[in-house]
Design a protein around this motif. Structure first.
Motif, short mmCIF file in Angstrom:
data_model
loop_
_atom_site.label_atom_id
_atom_site.label_comp_id
_atom_site.label_asym_id
_atom_site.label_seq_id
_atom_site.Cartn_x
_atom_site.Cartn_y
_atom_site.Cartn_z
N ALA A 101 0.84 -1.21 0.00
CA ALA A 101 0.00 0.00 0.00
C ALA A 101 0.87 1.26 0.00
N LYS A 102 0.30 2.33 -0.56
CA LYS A 102 1.01 3.62 -0.59
C LYS A 102 0.97 4.26 0.80
N GLU A 103 2.14 4.79 1.21
CA GLU A 103 2.23 5.37 2.54
C GLU A 103 1.21 6.50 2.76
N GLU A 104 1.02 7.35 1.76
CA GLU A 104 0.12 8.49 1.94
C GLU A 104 -1.33 8.04 2.10
N TRP A 105 -1.65 6.97 1.36
CA TRP A 105 -3.00 6.43 1.47
C TRP A 105 -3.25 5.88 2.89
N ILE A 106 -2.24 5.16 3.41
CA ILE A 106 -2.33 4.62 4.77
C ILE A 106 -2.43 5.76 5.78
N ARG A 107 -1.64 6.82 5.58
CA ARG A 107 -1.67 7.95 6.51
C ARG A 107 -3.06 8.57 6.56
N GLN A 108 -3.67 8.67 5.38
CA GLN A 108 -4.99 9.28 5.30
C GLN A 108 -6.04 8.40 5.99
N LYS A 109 -5.91 7.09 5.81
CA LYS A 109 -6.93 6.18 6.35
C LYS A 109 -6.67 5.76 7.79
N MET A 110 -5.39 5.61 8.16
CA MET A 110 -5.07 5.03 9.47
C MET A 110 -4.10 5.90 10.28
N HIS A 111 -3.86 7.12 9.80
CA HIS A 111 -3.05 8.08 10.54
C HIS A 111 -1.62 7.56 10.82
N VAL A 112 -0.91 8.28 11.70
CA VAL A 112 0.51 7.92 11.87
C VAL A 112 0.70 6.52 12.45
N VAL A 113 -0.25 6.08 13.25
CA VAL A 113 -0.12 4.75 13.84
C VAL A 113 -0.09 3.70 12.72
N GLY A 114 -0.93 3.93 11.69
CA GLY A 114 -0.96 3.02 10.55
C GLY A 114 0.34 3.07 9.76
N VAL A 115 0.90 4.26 9.61
CA VAL A 115 2.16 4.40 8.87
C VAL A 115 3.28 3.65 9.59
N ARG A 116 3.29 3.76 10.93
CA ARG A 116 4.30 3.02 11.70
C ARG A 116 4.15 1.52 11.48
N MET A 117 2.91 1.08 11.49
CA MET A 117 2.67 -0.35 11.29
C MET A 117 3.17 -0.79 9.92
N LEU A 118 2.89 0.03 8.92
CA LEU A 118 3.35 -0.27 7.56
C LEU A 118 4.86 -0.40 7.52
N HIS A 119 5.56 0.58 8.09
CA HIS A 119 7.03 0.52 8.12
C HIS A 119 7.53 -0.72 8.84
N GLU A 120 6.91 -1.01 9.98
CA GLU A 120 7.34 -2.19 10.74
C GLU A 120 7.17 -3.47 9.93
N LEU A 121 6.07 -3.55 9.19
CA LEU A 121 5.84 -4.75 8.35
C LEU A 121 6.86 -4.82 7.22
N GLN A 122 7.35 -3.62 6.80
CA GLN A 122 8.35 -3.59 5.74
C GLN A 122 9.76 -3.78 6.28
N GLY A 123 9.89 -3.88 7.60
CA GLY A 123 11.19 -4.19 8.18
C GLY A 123 11.92 -3.02 8.81
N THR A 124 11.27 -1.85 8.87
CA THR A 124 11.90 -0.69 9.50
C THR A 124 11.40 -0.54 10.93
N ILE A 125 12.32 -0.45 11.88
CA ILE A 125 11.93 -0.40 13.29
C ILE A 125 11.27 0.93 13.65
N CYS A 126 10.08 0.88 14.19
CA CYS A 126 9.43 2.07 14.74
C CYS A 126 9.20 1.94 16.24
N TYR A 127 9.17 0.71 16.73
CA TYR A 127 8.95 0.49 18.16
C TYR A 127 10.14 -0.25 18.75
N ASN A 128 10.76 0.37 19.74
CA ASN A 128 11.87 -0.29 20.41
C ASN A 128 11.40 -0.99 21.67
#
Length: 422
Positions: free
Chosen positions: A207-234
């Motif tokens: 999914a496109k990051e901006e689309w996720i941001r619009q639908k699920m806000h920053v929490v959704g964007v963090r989840m997207l990044h985490e699923l893609q392998g980028t750490i957002c939660y330590n």
DNA sequence: TCTGGGGTCCTAGGACCC
DNA sequence: TCTGGGGTCCTAGGACCC
């Protein structure tokens, strides 16, 4: 790399440790008041028993299928949880206790090639020391570790460990994870994603990051990044003090008597005080609420609540009870059958940062000393050995727990006895 | 009387977690 | 008769400050 250690069917596993007769049988554990199913053994899941299934509706089904049914026994589960967590802590450099049955481990400083072997060792030792079976997912982010853990439980239960170590490993787990099973996707978001033809976690990663941001806000964007392998939660290994504390219960039986409800509310308020003192905080807002049974169409309904501001922040049970009962007096109406009440505390500050009131006349040192003595006695001799008189002794409001197992690990009177013939 | 540009704090509501 | 009990974070909007 992070790992998520998750106990398998935790409450059921706790019951099984002390009860040899319920292995390999369908077992369920019920919520407070024996209301609905909150834990199921694999055999119970296979029978199609759903999470949240109502106990009273399934009584016959349980009997017919020889399902072993237990009331929840939090003294047992809490103590078993401590044992599991302590066992893990001895084996890893850094961990976070995430819930009663889950812990994250930070494998940052561990030799890379050893992780799966170490995870297997953790599984074995937890099983040996506590009797509780666990599954472990290993991955570059917490969200992926959750995915890996679920994948293990569902597809590799005999192995019990899955490591996401390459794009291929990740894709295999992600494509087999429905969006509603992703950490951070609940009922609403799952429905929304399905409506946009996104059904599994792999599809979500496209999914496109901006689309996720619009639908699920920053929490959704963090989840997207985490699923893609980028750490957002330590790893969060120092639990921060709670910002709100709530103690509430449904009554085992509906209550009309103001005296019984007063004792219940006083007990909830006292428990709030205990929790505040445990985390070394004070609070200045007390919120009391009272319900009738909203599921009973045939009875008149009433709900009310009252928020009271205390002049000075406190963690004295005596003072919190006084305000909670003042609130109760203001909202209680006789003639109704009450089903539930509760006390919520907010406006929480560290106890050494309390703003004192210039005109305060209360002798706070006396309360502080009394609470300290009370906590110490109750810690040594058992909860409620000493309590405030207005809490009463009746407990007519107490929970319905018709099928509770023994507190095998926390009460001398209930410890297992073993007889041996030589 | 109205104007501009920068903030903070609080609350309610909505999503989620176990 | 019968339906759990805790929590978190984020956002938007309103009131208020200088």
């Amino acid at each position: 790399m992070f790992a998520l250690v998750d106990c398998n069917n935790f409450y059921v596993s706790c019951e099984r440790v002390f009860n040899g007769k319920i292995h390999h049988k369908p077992v369920v554990v019920l919520s407070n008041n024996d209301g609905c199913v909150i834990a199921r053994s694999n055999e119970a899941k296979a029978l199609g028993i759903k999470m949240g299934a109502l106990a009273f509706e399934n009584e016959d089904f349980f009997t017919k299928n020889n399902v072993e049914v237990f009331s929840s026994n939090y003294a047992l589960y809490g103590d078993m949880s401590d044992r599991v967590m302590k066992t893990i802590a001895e084996m890893v450099p850094d961990m976070e206790v995430y819930s009663i049955d889950e812990a994250f481990i930070d494998f940052h400083h561990m030799p890379y090639e050893d992780l799966e072997a170490l995870a297997q060792k953790i599984r074995q030792r937890v099983k040996q020391y506590t009797g509780i079976p666990v599954s472990i997912g290993i991955a570059p982010t917490k969200t992926l570790a959750k995915v890996a853990n679920r994948y293990t439980k569902k597809y590799l239960p005999h192995i019990g460990v899955y490591q996401i170590d390459s794009d291929h490993d990740a894709e295999k787990a992600l494509v087999n994870t429905s969006v509603e099973d992703i950490w951070g996707v609940g009922y609403k978001y799952a429905k929304m994603l399905n409506e946009h033809n996104i059904y599994n976690a792999l599809e979500l990663t496209y999914a496109k990051e901006e689309w996720i941001r619009q639908k699920m806000h920053v929490v959704g964007v963090r989840m997207l990044h985490e699923l893609q392998g980028t750490i957002c939660y330590n790893l969060d290994n120092e639990p921060s003090p709670k910002k709100g504390i709530c103690v509430s219960r449904s009554f085992g039986q509906s209550q009309k008597d103001v005296k019984v409800i007063t004792e219940a509310v006083a007990t909830f308020a006292a428990r709030c005080g205990e929790k505040l003192r445990k985390q070394q905080s004070c609070a200045h807002i007390v919120h009391v609420f009272l319900y009738t049974n909203r599921h009973r169409q045939d009875q008149p309904q009433y709900f009310n609540s009252k928020v009271l501001q205390l002049p000075t922040s406190t963690n004295s049970s005596i003072e919190i009870i006084r305000y909670a009962l003042r609130g109760l007096e203001l909202i209680f109406k006789s003639g109704y059958s009450y089903k539930k009440a509760g006390v919520m505390i907010s406006g929480i500050v560290p106890e050494n940062q309390v703003q004192i009131d210039l005109f305060d006349t209360r002798k706070r040192e006396i309360d502080t000393k009394a609470m300290k003595a009370l906590d110490e006695l109750n810690r040594r001799m058992g909860r409620d050995t000493v309590k405030i008189a207005v809490q009463g002794f009746g407990r007519d409001w107490h929970l319905r727990q018709e099928r509770k197992s023994r507190c095998y690990t926390t009460r001398w009177q209930e410890i297992l006895e073993v007889e041996a013939w030589g």
